[in-house]
Write an enzyme that holds these catalytic residues in place. Structure first.
Site, PDB file in Angstrom:
ATOM      1  N   ASP A  14       0.508   4.905   2.010  1.00 62.09           N
ATOM      2  CA  ASP A  14      -0.271   5.292   3.191  1.00 62.09           C
ATOM      3  C   ASP A  14      -1.451   6.208   2.856  1.00 62.09           C
ATOM      4  OD1 ASP A  14       1.140   3.805   5.075  1.00 62.09           O
ATOM      5  OD2 ASP A  14       2.708   5.331   5.193  1.00 62.09           O
ATOM      6  N   HIS A  59       4.751   0.110   0.347  1.00 59.28           N
ATOM      7  CA  HIS A  59       5.469  -0.695   1.332  1.00 59.28           C
ATOM      8  C   HIS A  59       4.565  -1.802   1.852  1.00 59.28           C
ATOM      9  CE1 HIS A  59       3.508   2.542   3.539  1.00 59.28           C
ATOM     10  NE2 HIS A  59       3.508   1.777   4.622  1.00 59.28           N
ATOM     11  N   ARG A 115       4.632   6.256  14.057  1.00 59.97           N
ATOM     12  CA  ARG A 115       4.778   6.816  12.712  1.00 59.97           C
ATOM     13  C   ARG A 115       4.311   8.270  12.717  1.00 59.97           C
ATOM     14  NH1 ARG A 115       1.207   4.392   8.081  1.00 59.97           N
ATOM     15  NH2 ARG A 115       0.126   6.402   8.096  1.00 59.97           N
ATOM     16  N   HIS A 121       0.836  -1.212   0.000  1.00 58.34           N
ATOM     17  CA  HIS A 121       0.000   0.000   0.000  1.00 58.34           C
ATOM     18  C   HIS A 121       0.859   1.246   0.000  1.00 58.34           C
ATOM     19  CE1 HIS A 121       1.048  -0.530   4.219  1.00 58.34           C
ATOM     20  NE2 HIS A 121       0.707   0.730   4.447  1.00 58.34           N
TER      21      HIS A 121
HETATM   22  C1  SIN Z   1       2.865   1.177   7.991  1.00 59.00           C
HETATM   23  O1  SIN Z   1       3.095   2.360   8.222  1.00 59.00           O
HETATM   24  O2  SIN Z   1       2.175   0.830   7.042  1.00 59.00           O
HETATM   25  C2  SIN Z   1       3.503   0.138   8.891  1.00 59.00           C
HETATM   26  C3  SIN Z   1       4.838  -0.228   8.375  1.00 59.00           C
HETATM   27  C4  SIN Z   1       5.595  -1.111   9.318  1.00 59.00           C
HETATM   28  O3  SIN Z   1       5.142  -1.336  10.447  1.00 59.00           O
HETATM   29  O4  SIN Z   1       6.680  -1.553   8.945  1.00 59.00           O
END
Ligand code: SIN
Length: 291
Positions: free
Chosen positions: A121, A267, A282, A119
């Site tokens: 974000d 990611h 985050r 995805h």
């Molecule tokens: C995310 O922000 O999508 C999570 C990524 C992660 O935990 O590595």
């Protein structure tokens, strides 16, 4: 870097020379296509020249990594603010008193982990985030890596016929799948979640380069074509963009940071560490409406 397709699929023809050397940081590329690990910087105390070079490293590598950083929650937020206004997630839990500090957490009792599946974000927002800065404080003994994929490279490696087909198409992105996802944090569902139509191929506002901008997490269908055709095309694009040629994989250590550009990167977080715990925060930087 030049990518092309032959009958067996995408290949690299040429990797462009580096630009001028960095003066205040070092950048160790994870692969020729994506990812750079940065050394020589303490994110609590960054000079203006280091900031410029960090920005340049992000632009050149799409995702950058820092090790052994020791930021308070406020310092993490301050680092994010140097790149723009901060975004508040429409559904996920945040640290008390800091709505912009999203909690990333999974342990043996978690029903799910954040970010499983490819995805970009919050692409369901009309103005999706430009970038995300993930600080992992606690790691499992093994696993919990994050995979990143370069969407310029994925676009560039499409056939010319496919590029022509996708030109001008938009797709519907929705956040409806957030419903029920955070119930274990005591978070009640909202009446509705954001949705937006975005170009299937977007132009990065800084580099001017084209990047694929559909993802399995949020994109539901391509507008203006029959639904079965949309499903076929999206499935083809998802398979194409998951080619390891476009990827790097980051192995976390405690106090590492990853900063990715959501406009040209997807990611995928691995939840392969049950029953261990992985946690961090985050900070997400606001972006513009894709074009
Ligand atoms: C995310 O922000 O999508 C999570 C990524 C992660 O935990 O590595």
């Amino acid at each position: 870097m030049t990518l092309f397709r032959d009958r067996s699929g995408p290949r690299i023809k040429h990797v462009a020379d580096e630009g001028a050397p960095y003066e205040t940081i070092t950048v160790d590329k994870l692969t020729p296509i994506i990812g750079g690990e940065i050394d020589g910087v303490d994110l609590r105390d960054i000079s203006n020249q280091q900031m410029d070079e960090i920005h340049r490293a992000l632009t050149e590598n799409c995702v950058i990594f820092f090790r052994d950083q020791h930021l308070t929650q406020e310092q993490h937020l301050d680092f994010g603010r140097r790149f723009g206004e901060l975004h508040i997630h429409p559904a996920a839990p945040a640290e008390p008193g800091h709505p912009e500090l999203m909690i990333i957490y999974a342990d043996k009792d978690s029903p799910r982990a954040n970010g499983e599946g490819w995805h970009s974000d919050v692409s369901c927002d009309p103005e999706p985030p430009m970038g995300s800065i993930l600080y992992i404080r606690k790691c499992p003994p093994k696993g919990g890596d994050t995979l990143f994929a370069n969407m310029y490279a994925a676009y560039e490696a499409l056939s010319d016929r496919m590029k022509t087909y996708l030109e001008g198409l938009t797709a519907r992105h929705t956040g409806e799948h957030y419903r029920g996802q955070y119930a274990n944090y005591g978070i009640k569902d909202k009446e509705s979640y954001p949705f937006a139509d975005h170009p299937v191929v977007r132009t990065h506002p800084v580099t001017g380069k084209k990047a694929l901008y559909v993802n399995e997490g949020f994109t539901r269908y391509i507008n203006g074509i029959p639904r079965d055709e949309s499903t076929g095309i999206l499935n083809y694009l998802y398979k194409h963009m998951a080619n390891p040629l476009f990827q790097c994989r980051f192995r976390w250590q405690e106090n590492s940071i990853a900063f990715w550009d959501n406009r040209c990167v997807q990611h995928h977080a691995m939840w392969d560490y049950w029953p261990h715990t992985r946690s961090g925060n985050r900070v997400t930087v606001k972006g513009d409406r894709p074009y």
